[in-house]
Design an enzyme around this catalytic site. Sequence first.
Site, mmCIF file in Angstrom:
data_model
loop_
_atom_site.group_PDB
_atom_site.id
_atom_site.type_symbol
_atom_site.label_atom_id
_atom_site.label_comp_id
_atom_site.label_asym_id
_atom_site.label_seq_id
_atom_site.Cartn_x
_atom_site.Cartn_y
_atom_site.Cartn_z
ATOM 1 N N ASN A 26 8.509 -6.200 -9.429
ATOM 2 C CA ASN A 26 7.502 -5.466 -10.207
ATOM 3 C C ASN A 26 8.211 -4.226 -10.482
ATOM 4 O OD1 ASN A 26 5.564 -3.986 -11.320
ATOM 5 N ND2 ASN A 26 4.122 -4.101 -9.564
ATOM 6 N N HIS B 249 -3.183 -5.306 -10.239
ATOM 7 C CA HIS B 249 -2.337 -4.576 -9.128
ATOM 8 C C HIS B 249 -3.076 -3.389 -8.832
ATOM 9 C CE1 HIS B 249 0.808 -2.093 -7.533
ATOM 10 N NE2 HIS B 249 1.557 -3.137 -7.322
ATOM 11 N N GLU C 182 -2.451 -0.355 -8.210
ATOM 12 C CA GLU C 182 -2.162 0.951 -9.147
ATOM 13 C C GLU C 182 -3.205 0.883 -10.526
ATOM 14 O OE1 GLU C 182 2.088 0.687 -9.343
ATOM 15 O OE2 GLU C 182 1.923 1.183 -7.282
ATOM 16 N N GLU D 71 -1.368 -7.575 -1.205
ATOM 17 C CA GLU D 71 -0.901 -6.406 -1.077
ATOM 18 C C GLU D 71 -1.667 -5.133 -0.568
ATOM 19 O OE1 GLU D 71 2.740 -6.025 -3.954
ATOM 20 O OE2 GLU D 71 0.763 -5.384 -4.883
ATOM 21 N N GLY E 44 4.944 1.157 -1.631
ATOM 22 C CA GLY E 44 5.446 2.357 -1.877
ATOM 23 C C GLY E 44 5.635 3.314 -0.758
ATOM 24 N N SER F 72 6.414 -2.786 0.520
ATOM 25 C CA SER F 72 7.723 -2.342 1.126
ATOM 26 C C SER F 72 8.482 -3.478 1.641
ATOM 27 C CB SER F 72 7.247 -1.493 2.205
ATOM 28 O OG SER F 72 6.757 -0.295 1.791
HETATM 29 P P1 PGA Z 1 6.748 -1.628 -3.140
HETATM 30 O O1 PGA Z 1 5.834 -2.101 -4.014
HETATM 31 O O2 PGA Z 1 7.530 -2.747 -2.763
HETATM 32 O O3 PGA Z 1 7.272 -0.583 -3.691
HETATM 33 O O4 PGA Z 1 6.081 -1.167 -1.767
HETATM 34 C C1 PGA Z 1 4.980 -3.553 -4.065
HETATM 35 C C2 PGA Z 1 4.210 -3.534 -5.317
HETATM 36 O O5 PGA Z 1 3.514 -2.663 -5.673
HETATM 37 O O6 PGA Z 1 4.229 -4.596 -5.940
#
Ligand code: PGA
Length: 248
Positions: free
Chosen positions: A9, A94, A96, A167, A173, A213
Amino acid sequence: MRKKIIAGNWKMNYCVNKGEAFVEEIKNSINTDEVDVVICPNFVSLDRISDAIDGTSVKLGAQNVYFEDKGAYTGETSVDMLAAVGVSYCIVGHSERRQYFAETDEIVNKKAKKLLEKDICPIVCVGETLEERESNTMFEVVEKEVRDSLADIDKELIANKVVIAYEPIWAIGTGKTATAEQANEMCKFIREVVAKMYDEATAEKVRIQYGGSVKPSNANEILNMSDIDGALVGGASLTNDFVAIVNY
Ligand code: PGA
């Protein structure tokens, strides 16, 4: 035996030229039939990245979609528009998008259903906040997300087309990965929820990814857990780390 699926992603990173150059650089090293590999660039890069991966086994994914077919929805992108540039997977819900764009389970459900109508596989994201984990309400929270996001979807589609991505928001992140055991525990729990919603056979078939991560140093352990069928990779999908993860 569930085939692993590893999706990158890119989020809001890489303008088209850079993204294309990156894909050209890594595409031969991620061209494999052993796992499904998906790259999810931004909307304006989809068409060119589609060309860049042509002739490889790598699949194209989008990061979002709108659930209406067409019309006066300024700034939105329909499922047909995605299909027309070769998209075969699409991330929905997601964290976000849930957090910054007020996406609810109901919206996620509408998007997933619309994608399935046109044979695009939704990658449906669920996961708890740190607060929810610390107050031990995470199973309740994730169960509700799974039930509401997948409501009224036919079990054949759940078994064969839908991908669920667990997730934990606190691991996205942040560099903080859930331990492989924590990740597996929740993926196993999600499978049990699917069994309660549908049946055991459907739960055995549905693919459940872990995301948060994921990096080369933890990919192998995570991807070898009993109930984890792949990874949704953010930051590490922007570098050669993605190659290492795919070849875990
Ligand atoms: P990350 O993000 O691997 O940077 O933690 C994962 C995601 O949001 O799909």
